[in-house]
Design an enzyme around this catalytic site. Structure first.
Site, short mmCIF file in Angstrom:
data_model
loop_
_atom_site.label_atom_id
_atom_site.label_comp_id
_atom_site.label_asym_id
_atom_site.label_seq_id
_atom_site.Cartn_x
_atom_site.Cartn_y
_atom_site.Cartn_z
N GLU A 53 16.62 -10.97 20.17
CA GLU A 53 16.59 -12.22 19.42
C GLU A 53 15.92 -13.34 20.19
O GLU A 53 15.24 -14.17 19.62
CB GLU A 53 18.02 -12.64 19.03
CG GLU A 53 18.08 -13.57 17.83
CD GLU A 53 17.91 -15.06 18.14
OE1 GLU A 53 17.63 -15.83 17.22
OE2 GLU A 53 18.08 -15.47 19.31
N HIS A 114 22.97 -13.99 22.05
CA HIS A 114 22.13 -14.61 21.02
C HIS A 114 21.06 -15.44 21.77
O HIS A 114 20.32 -14.86 22.56
CB HIS A 114 23.06 -15.43 20.12
CG HIS A 114 22.49 -15.88 18.82
ND1 HIS A 114 23.28 -16.46 17.84
CD2 HIS A 114 21.24 -15.88 18.33
CE1 HIS A 114 22.52 -16.77 16.81
NE2 HIS A 114 21.29 -16.44 17.08
N HIS A 133 28.66 -14.15 21.22
CA HIS A 133 29.57 -14.11 20.07
C HIS A 133 30.56 -12.95 20.20
O HIS A 133 30.51 -12.00 19.42
CB HIS A 133 28.80 -13.97 18.76
CG HIS A 133 27.79 -15.05 18.51
ND1 HIS A 133 28.13 -16.38 18.35
CD2 HIS A 133 26.45 -15.00 18.40
CE1 HIS A 133 27.03 -17.09 18.14
NE2 HIS A 133 26.00 -16.28 18.17
N ASN A 167 23.64 -21.27 18.10
CA ASN A 167 22.50 -20.39 17.90
C ASN A 167 21.66 -20.29 19.18
O ASN A 167 21.43 -19.21 19.69
CB ASN A 167 21.64 -20.92 16.74
CG ASN A 167 20.59 -19.93 16.32
OD1 ASN A 167 19.67 -19.65 17.08
ND2 ASN A 167 20.73 -19.37 15.13
N ASN A 223 18.34 -24.34 14.71
CA ASN A 223 18.22 -22.99 15.28
C ASN A 223 17.63 -23.06 16.69
O ASN A 223 18.31 -23.45 17.63
CB ASN A 223 17.41 -22.13 14.31
CG ASN A 223 17.55 -20.66 14.57
OD1 ASN A 223 17.28 -20.19 15.66
ND2 ASN A 223 17.99 -19.91 13.57
N ASP A 268 12.40 -19.98 13.73
CA ASP A 268 13.54 -19.53 14.54
C ASP A 268 13.39 -20.08 15.97
O ASP A 268 13.36 -21.30 16.14
CB ASP A 268 13.61 -17.99 14.48
CG ASP A 268 14.99 -17.45 14.81
OD1 ASP A 268 15.64 -18.01 15.70
OD2 ASP A 268 15.42 -16.44 14.20
N ASN A 269 13.20 -19.25 16.97
CA ASN A 269 13.21 -19.77 18.35
C ASN A 269 11.87 -20.37 18.77
O ASN A 269 10.81 -19.96 18.29
CB ASN A 269 13.61 -18.65 19.31
CG ASN A 269 15.03 -18.19 19.05
OD1 ASN A 269 15.83 -18.93 18.48
ND2 ASN A 269 15.35 -16.98 19.44
#
Ligand SMILES: [Ca+2]
Ligand SMILES: [Ca+2]
Length: 354
Positions: A53, A114, A133, A167, A223, A268-269
């Site tokens: 991720e 994550h 998580h 996140n 995010n 996203d990232n």
């Protein structure tokens, strides 16, 4: 009369829900398809089959991969395997991804990493911050990277009521970071409801041992987060609003909004290209395919490069795009010395020479 009123109210509620449903389809870009943009020298990285991720690369070319994320609402190719941290030395001719050992005393069976961020202290100690998580709860783990032993020494687990659905993080000190919450709630049903109703309640939190505070709020779903090379600005990706926010860091660590860049994809990232200061964005062109996994119609991948984000007209170019035949659900792209790494939410990872 009572029945008439009830029927009218029901009608209004259904109309509202219908409208929210259509709005959600737009936020997910449910009908978007991508045109392929290929890179000539790429191969899939051996040993990554269930997601990477997030990826962060040290200035010396050592890349960290957060692998094996599991989330109740997401597909997984390895649902029973705990996650881990892999490392790759990008100075090698044919670099391989190797799993880092983690010191005893840390619950590896529940490791569900994550977003990640590295931090180099003034004494050259390298810290790795990892959003975790365990049992779908939210913690931030701080590790010390021990290069000679290829291992991570666990130093601290951070839990806080202002960190209900973390996140990604960007470390700004040995125990100091900014974190994004992608939801306001931690309960899965309330999370779903807040997304559906588009409440814009998500935020960015600053954490230090002395002070924890919300420093920016009003995001649809905050995010990826990163910092400019001169450390003056914080970049935040709002995935469902298709936006990248530029926020100015104040001496008291508060953030003030400077500008918003609108894009046509789920962002996203965010990574920074150290050679240029450009922002590389791991994107999901179609969120519907990402969240409702169908192997016959898999999620696509897209990597954008943003040049001169502070200027009036930043340049946005597509570095890589694929319909899912090679890479599904790209969430991050990081570069080091003409080498590009692309990670995904639950699929494989790509190594490219630019
Ligand atoms: Ca990160
Ligand atoms: Ca992310």
């Amino acid at each position: 009369m009572g029945r008439l009123l009830a029927l009218s109210l029901l009608g209004i509620a259904l109309a509202l829900l219908g409208e929210r449903f259509l709005a959600l389809r737009n936020r997910l870009k449910a009908s978007r398809e991508v045109e392929s943009v290929d890179l000539p020298n790429c191969h899939l990285i051996k040993g990554i089959e269930a997601g990477a991720e997030d990826i962060d690369i040290l200035p010396n070319g050592l890349a960290f991969f957060s692998v094996g994320l599991k989330c109740p609402s997401l597909h997984s190719f390895a649902p029973d395997k705990p996650g881990g941290i892999l490392m790759m030395d990008l100075n090698e001719e044919n670099p391989r991804a190797l799993e880092l050992r983690i010191s005893r005393g840390f619950n590896l069976a529940l490791f569900n990493p994550h977003g990640i961020s590295t931090f180099i202290d003034s004494d050259d100690t390298v810290y790795l911050f990892v959003v975790n998580h365990p049992e779908f709860k939210n913690t931030v783990e701080i590790f010390k990277f021990e290069e000679e032993e290829n291992s991570l020494l666990h130093l601290k687990t951070i839990k806080h009521e202002l960190l209900p659905s973390v996140n990604d993080i960007i470390a700004v000190g040995p125990e100091h970071f900014y974190a994004t919450n992608d939801h306001y709630f931690s309960d899965p049903f309330l999370k779903y409801l807040e997304t559906y109703l588009n409440l814009h309640w998500t935020n960015v939190v600053y954490y230090s041992p002395n002070e924890v505070k919300v420093v920016a709020e009003g995001f649809d779903s905050a995010n990826g987060i990163n910092i400019s090379p001169d450390k003056k600005y914080i970049y935040v990706a709002d995935i469902l609003a298709h936006e990248i926010h530029v926020l100015e860091k104040q001496p008291n660590m508060n953030l003030t909004q400077l500008k918003v860049l609108k894009l046509d994809t789920l962002v996203d990232n965010l990574s920074i290209d150290p050679s240029s200061g450009d922002i590389l964005v791991g994107c999901h062109p179609n969120g519907q395919k990402l969240f409702v996994y169908d192997p016959k119609n898999p999620p696509s991948s897209e990597v954008l490069r943003i040049q001169n984000i502070l200027s009036e007209k930043p340049t946005v170019t597509t570095v890589y795009a694929n319909n899912g035949s090679v890479l599904q659900g790209s969430s991050v792209a990081s570069v080091y010395d003409k080498k590009l790494l692309i990670g995904t939410l639950y699929h494989r990872a790509l190594y490219c020479e630019l």
